[in-house]
Design a protein around this motif. Structure first.
Motif, PDB file in Angstrom:
ATOM      1  N   UNK A 106       4.561   1.631  -9.444  1.00 38.91           N
ATOM      2  CA  UNK A 106       3.817   1.064  -8.279  1.00 38.91           C
ATOM      3  C   UNK A 106       2.317   1.364  -8.212  1.00 38.91           C
ATOM      4  N   UNK A 107       1.524   1.861  -9.398  1.00 34.46           N
ATOM      5  CA  UNK A 107       0.211   2.195  -9.019  1.00 34.46           C
ATOM      6  C   UNK A 107      -0.742   1.267  -8.557  1.00 34.46           C
ATOM      7  N   UNK A 108      -0.402   0.147  -8.561  1.00 35.82           N
ATOM      8  CA  UNK A 108      -1.106  -0.979  -8.119  1.00 35.82           C
ATOM      9  C   UNK A 108      -1.325  -0.861  -6.342  1.00 35.82           C
ATOM     10  N   UNK A 109      -0.215  -0.191  -5.919  1.00 32.85           N
ATOM     11  CA  UNK A 109      -0.137  -0.126  -4.507  1.00 32.85           C
ATOM     12  C   UNK A 109      -1.017   1.314  -4.026  1.00 32.85           C
ATOM     13  N   UNK A 110      -1.311   2.310  -5.075  1.00 33.26           N
ATOM     14  CA  UNK A 110      -1.874   3.597  -4.471  1.00 33.26           C
ATOM     15  C   UNK A 110      -3.026   3.282  -4.180  1.00 33.26           C
ATOM     16  N   UNK A 111      -3.434   3.712  -2.846  1.00 30.54           N
ATOM     17  CA  UNK A 111      -4.748   3.542  -2.194  1.00 30.54           C
ATOM     18  C   UNK A 111      -5.740   4.700  -2.160  1.00 30.54           C
ATOM     19  N   UNK A 112      -4.846   6.008  -2.122  1.00 30.05           N
ATOM     20  CA  UNK A 112      -5.653   7.111  -1.872  1.00 30.05           C
ATOM     21  C   UNK A 112      -4.693   8.437  -1.852  1.00 30.05           C
ATOM     22  N   UNK A 113      -5.234   9.502  -2.054  1.00 34.46           N
ATOM     23  CA  UNK A 113      -4.519  10.703  -1.939  1.00 34.46           C
ATOM     24  C   UNK A 113      -5.190  11.518  -0.732  1.00 34.46           C
ATOM     25  N   UNK A 163       0.880  -0.982   0.174  1.00 36.57           N
ATOM     26  CA  UNK A 163       0.037  -0.044   0.024  1.00 36.57           C
ATOM     27  C   UNK A 163       0.741   1.288  -0.009  1.00 36.57           C
ATOM     28  N   UNK A 164       0.418   2.038  -0.717  1.00 32.79           N
ATOM     29  CA  UNK A 164       1.108   3.695  -0.747  1.00 32.79           C
ATOM     30  C   UNK A 164      -0.270   4.772  -0.592  1.00 32.79           C
ATOM     31  N   UNK A 165      -0.189   5.471   0.462  1.00 31.62           N
ATOM     32  CA  UNK A 165      -0.928   6.667   0.396  1.00 31.62           C
ATOM     33  C   UNK A 165      -0.008   7.919   0.233  1.00 31.62           C
ATOM     34  N   UNK A 166      -0.818   8.725  -0.401  1.00 35.77           N
ATOM     35  CA  UNK A 166       0.007  10.172  -0.703  1.00 35.77           C
ATOM     36  C   UNK A 166      -0.830  11.278   0.130  1.00 35.77           C
ATOM     37  N   UNK A 167       0.190  12.168   0.573  1.00 31.33           N
ATOM     38  CA  UNK A 167      -0.320  13.337   1.298  1.00 31.33           C
ATOM     39  C   UNK A 167      -0.026  14.458   0.376  1.00 31.33           C
ATOM     40  N   UNK A 168      -0.885  15.189  -0.258  1.00 36.72           N
ATOM     41  CA  UNK A 168      -0.819  16.234  -1.038  1.00 36.72           C
ATOM     42  C   UNK A 168      -0.185  15.892  -2.415  1.00 36.72           C
ATOM     43  N   UNK A 169      -0.597  16.801  -3.281  1.00 40.04           N
ATOM     44  CA  UNK A 169       0.016  16.592  -4.830  1.00 40.04           C
ATOM     45  C   UNK A 169       0.086  18.056  -5.486  1.00 40.04           C
ATOM     46  N   UNK A 170       0.966  18.796  -4.888  1.00 39.00           N
ATOM     47  CA  UNK A 170       1.204  20.043  -5.448  1.00 39.00           C
ATOM     48  C   UNK A 170       1.812  20.443  -6.854  1.00 39.00           C
ATOM     49  N   UNK A 224      -9.371   7.281  -5.141  1.00 38.49           N
ATOM     50  CA  UNK A 224     -10.239   8.631  -4.523  1.00 38.49           C
ATOM     51  C   UNK A 224      -9.071   9.286  -3.801  1.00 38.49           C
ATOM     52  N   UNK A 225      -9.512  10.549  -3.900  1.00 33.72           N
ATOM     53  CA  UNK A 225      -9.077  11.747  -3.000  1.00 33.72           C
ATOM     54  C   UNK A 225      -9.892  11.969  -2.041  1.00 33.72           C
ATOM     55  N   UNK A 226      -9.108  12.153  -0.855  1.00 35.29           N
ATOM     56  CA  UNK A 226      -9.879  12.768   0.342  1.00 35.29           C
ATOM     57  C   UNK A 226      -9.301  14.168   0.575  1.00 35.29           C
ATOM     58  N   UNK A 227     -10.287  14.952   0.819  1.00 38.90           N
ATOM     59  CA  UNK A 227     -10.116  16.582   1.017  1.00 38.90           C
ATOM     60  C   UNK A 227     -10.867  17.230   1.829  1.00 38.90           C
ATOM     61  N   UNK A 228     -10.684  18.333   2.413  1.00 40.42           N
ATOM     62  CA  UNK A 228     -11.633  19.161   3.331  1.00 40.42           C
ATOM     63  C   UNK A 228     -12.533  19.857   2.275  1.00 40.42           C
TER      64      UNK A 228
END
Length: 163
Positions: free
Chosen positions: A57-64, A26-33, A88-92
């Motif tokens: 490694x995109x099969x590991x990407x679970x969310x941003x 699994x990879x989760x990302x924090x921000x994408x600027x 999925x992208x989770x954001x305020x």
């Protein structure tokens, strides 16, 4: 197994804030600027991080997960989605609205799902548990993100300002 934490941008520069947390499958990302071009980069509209590792490694990407809506934290999303599948992208709420507008502009609104999160929300994947806390910044709806990993906790503030 180690937890890997790495930046694709945002270190020793203003912009390209993109951080990844990886554990096993699994990879989760924090921000994408993005970073805004300097005067010597004529004709360049945005400078984005190198997404090669995520492409491989995109099969590991679970969310941003987004901390706030400034361009140096969300402006890279369209460029990321052109190369990497992000389910999925989770954001305020404010950042989510800005992201949805940008995805329409780039005709990428069908490439992912944008979900709003709130301070009491908790999200979990197989290896990570994430929760949020409000922080002060020059844009409303700014949050720090707390990530529990199998090897300990990480807290990313994005940006913040003291009043």
């Amino acid at each position: 197994m180690p937890t890997k934490i790495f930046a694709l941008g945002g270190l020793e520069e203003i912009g390209k804030n993109t951080y990844c947390v990886e554990y096993d499958d699994e990879i989760i990302m924090l921000d994408a600027g993005v970073k805004f071009p300097d005067a010597n980069q004529l004709g360049v509209s945005a400078v984005v991080p190198d997404y090669s590792y995520l492409v491989e490694n995109q099969s590991k990407v679970k969310g941003l997960f987004i901390t706030h809506g400034h361009e140096d934290h969300v402006g890279g999303i369209p460029y990321l989605l052109m190369r990497v599948t992000v389910p999925v992208i989770y954001a305020p709420p404010l950042a989510a609205a800005l992201i949805r507008d940008r995805l329409k502009e780039f005709k990428l609104q069908d490439k992912t799902v944008v979900k709003e999160y709130y301070p009491d929300d908790v999200y979990a994947t197989k290896h990570f548990k994430l929760d949020f806390c409000a922080i002060n910044h020059s844009i409303p709806d700014s949050f720090g993100i707390h990530v529990e990993t199998p090897n300990g906790a990480i807290f990313s503030t994005g940006d913040y300002k003291f009043d």
